[in-house]
Design an enzyme around this catalytic site. Structure first.
Site, mmCIF file in Angstrom:
data_model
loop_
_atom_site.group_PDB
_atom_site.id
_atom_site.type_symbol
_atom_site.label_atom_id
_atom_site.label_comp_id
_atom_site.label_asym_id
_atom_site.label_seq_id
_atom_site.Cartn_x
_atom_site.Cartn_y
_atom_site.Cartn_z
ATOM 1 N N TRP A 1 0.879 -1.175 0.000
ATOM 2 C CA TRP A 1 0.000 0.000 0.000
ATOM 3 C C TRP A 1 0.918 1.229 0.000
ATOM 4 C CZ3 TRP A 1 -2.047 2.630 4.887
ATOM 5 C CH2 TRP A 1 -3.029 3.577 4.579
ATOM 6 N N ASP B 1 -0.718 -5.166 9.520
ATOM 7 C CA ASP B 1 -1.693 -4.185 9.065
ATOM 8 C C ASP B 1 -2.932 -4.968 8.645
ATOM 9 O OD1 ASP B 1 -3.124 -2.114 8.068
ATOM 10 O OD2 ASP B 1 -1.665 -1.510 6.546
ATOM 11 N N LYS C 1 -13.352 -0.851 5.655
ATOM 12 C CA LYS C 1 -13.929 -1.727 4.628
ATOM 13 C C LYS C 1 -14.976 -2.662 5.221
ATOM 14 C CE LYS C 1 -10.814 0.143 2.361
ATOM 15 N NZ LYS C 1 -9.607 0.172 1.627
HETATM 16 N N1 PMP Z 1 -3.655 -0.523 5.220
HETATM 17 C C1 PMP Z 1 -3.951 -1.052 4.039
HETATM 18 C C2 PMP Z 1 -3.142 -2.195 3.537
HETATM 19 C C3 PMP Z 1 -5.010 -0.539 3.289
HETATM 20 O O1 PMP Z 1 -5.288 -1.087 2.097
HETATM 21 C C4 PMP Z 1 -5.750 0.534 3.797
HETATM 22 C C5 PMP Z 1 -6.896 1.088 3.011
HETATM 23 N N2 PMP Z 1 -6.648 1.436 1.723
HETATM 24 C C6 PMP Z 1 -5.401 1.048 5.057
HETATM 25 C C7 PMP Z 1 -4.353 0.497 5.734
HETATM 26 C C8 PMP Z 1 -6.072 2.178 5.763
HETATM 27 O O2 PMP Z 1 -7.260 2.602 5.393
HETATM 28 P P1 PMP Z 1 -8.132 3.536 6.343
HETATM 29 O O3 PMP Z 1 -7.232 4.575 6.925
HETATM 30 O O4 PMP Z 1 -9.162 4.080 5.442
HETATM 31 O O5 PMP Z 1 -8.667 2.635 7.408
#
Ligand code: PMP
Length: 438
Positions: free
Chosen positions: A163, A244, A280
């Site tokens: 990411w 993560d 998500k």
């Molecule tokens: N880590 C990963 C691997 C992700 O794909 C995402 C979302 N794209 C996030 C963290 C964090 O997303 P958010 O801050 O919207 O929870």
């Protein structure tokens, strides 16, 4: 007027006349040499371009947000119910949450990711949990904590690719980053040997960032057997695991399957951290509900260790955000604490993951029906929101200009952008592009 120590003790008129002799200051302190124009975030640039595209057949496969079969955002039924409960609560007010967040939310968040209330880490009080600004905030709080307190090799090993925001988050807190191979271009699956040998070759006690499930951007996850070997290498090298977890339940529809790697690390008695997002799996993207957990290893003084860690995290949190936001965490808390709503949430997770899995099947079979050159099993082997199609950058550009299909330039598509109406169009476009553009 710029500060000059030689002005000290001089009269105002003398200072004025001295200042006049200097070249006039620029209107800003932040000239282009000091603050150059940064490039636009490529993903959000794509979103903008998609919105501006007036072609009726356009398809957005770029950004990682769930869409229903009508290409519309989907509010989970359970989130609507929790929202009603919240708004009918006469006790509700808008006071600050505690620095570590809403306890009924963080405790259930820990149970969810660490394997339930019976998780040894929870029972032995070896966990501290802080509510964060979604997953991004959790990764950031973890990065900040490690930058300040981790005494091992500060190098953070990220999968190649990962990411994109991981690079910035760790770099911004001053931690150097390195990468380990992850994706095999040949098999479009895991480069397991490359990953293991890079982790073996990394300095002892390096930080290793691992995607708990539904790896972003590739959609490629290790099997449980491979996770066990990864754990062995991490143990051997005394590396520090940083999980993560952004897709628990969203990936397979099964909360336990999607946290199997994290549960295995708990079972093996590792000390590690987890950044957890509820964007998500609850569809709470903009509400920023997340959690950061530190799990320390079993030891007679583990509870004292966790208390010390929590005290320092409180200070970091206080200086960054003071108090985390209420709404998203309240919604998640209502659901996580009510067995009936929890089961409904599991059904909602199956609806989202099920639709994505069926789109994977449909895309693969349509591409194969067309006899498109190459192998396409990776589309159904990969899991979660994303798939690495294997399209080259030139092919990505061409599919956008000729077919108005938008994806990131590495050939990653968000499966959630596919639906029963556009999947055939996308398959045909991929077929044509693969044949015509090298
Ligand atoms: N880590 C990963 C691997 C992700 O794909 C995402 C979302 N794209 C996030 C963290 C964090 O997303 P958010 O801050 O919207 O929870």
């Amino acid at each position: 007027m710029p500060f000059d120590p030689s002005y000290h003790g001089q009269s105002v008129s003398r200072v004025k006349s001295l200042a006049k002799q200097m070249s006039p200051p620029s209107a800003t302190n932040f000239t282009a040499e000091v603050v150059p124009q940064a490039p636009e975030d490529p993903l959000f640039g794509l979103v903008r371009a998609f919105r501006a595209d007036e072609d009726p057949s356009k398809v957005d496969l770029s950004i990682g947000v769930y869409r229903d079969d009508n290409a519309k955002p989907w509010i989970l039924s359970v989130v609507k119910k929790a929202d009603d409960i919240l708004h009918n609560d006469p006790e509700l007010n808008h006071e600050y949450a505690p620095i570590s967040g809403i306890a009924s939310f963080t405790s259930k968040a820990a149970e969810l990711i660490l394997g339930g209330a019976d998780s040894p880490a929870i029972k032995e009080k070896r966990v501290t949990s802080f509510q964060t600004i979604s997953g991004t905030g959790a990764v950031h709080l973890g990065a900040l904590f490690l930058a300040r307190f981790y005494q091992g090799s500060k190098k953070v090993y990220l999968s190649d690719p990962t990411w994109a925001n991981h690079h910035q988050i760790f770099t911004n807190v001053g931690l150097p980053i390195a990468s380990y191979p992850y994706f095999s271009k040949e098999t479009r699956g895991l480069d397991f040997e490359g990953m293991k040998s890079a982790l073996l070759g990394a300095p002892d006690r390096s930080v290793v960032l691992l995607h708990a499930c539904a790896h972003n951007p590739t959609g490629v996850d290790p099997t449980l057997e491979q996770w066990k070997e990864i754990a062995e290498v991490i143990r051997l090298k005394n590396h520090f695991p940083f999980f993560d977890s952004a897709y628990q339940g969203f990936a397979s529809g099964d909360l336990l399957r999607d946290n199997a790697a994290v549960r295995y690390f708990v079972e093996q008695g590792f000390e590690f951290v987890v950044a957890q997002s509820f964007a998500k799996n609850f569809g709470l993207y903009g509400e920023r509900a997340g959690c950061f957990h530190v799990v320390t290893a079993p030891a007679s003084d583990a509870e004292a260790t966790i208390t010390r860690i929590a005290s320092q995290l409180s200070i970091l949190q206080r200086s960054e955000i003071s108090n985390p936001p209420l709404y998203g965490a309240r919604i998640a808390s209502i659901v996580l604490n009510d067995p009936k709503l929890f089961s409904e949430w599991e059904e909602n997770l199956k609806t989202m993951s099920g639709r994505i899995i069926s789109m994977r099947k449909a895309l693969r079979s349509k591409i194969e029906e067309l006899g498109t050159p190459g192998t396409w099993n990776h589309i159904t082997d990969q899991i979660g929101m994303f798939s690495y199609t294997g399209l080259s950058e030139t092919q990505v550009q061409k599919i956008r200009s000729d077919y108005h299909i938008y994806m990131t330039k590495n050939g990653r598509i968000s499966m959630a952008g596919l639906n029963t109406r556009n999947v055939e169009y996308v398959a045909k476009a991929i077929n044509a592009i693969v044949r015509d553009v090298k």
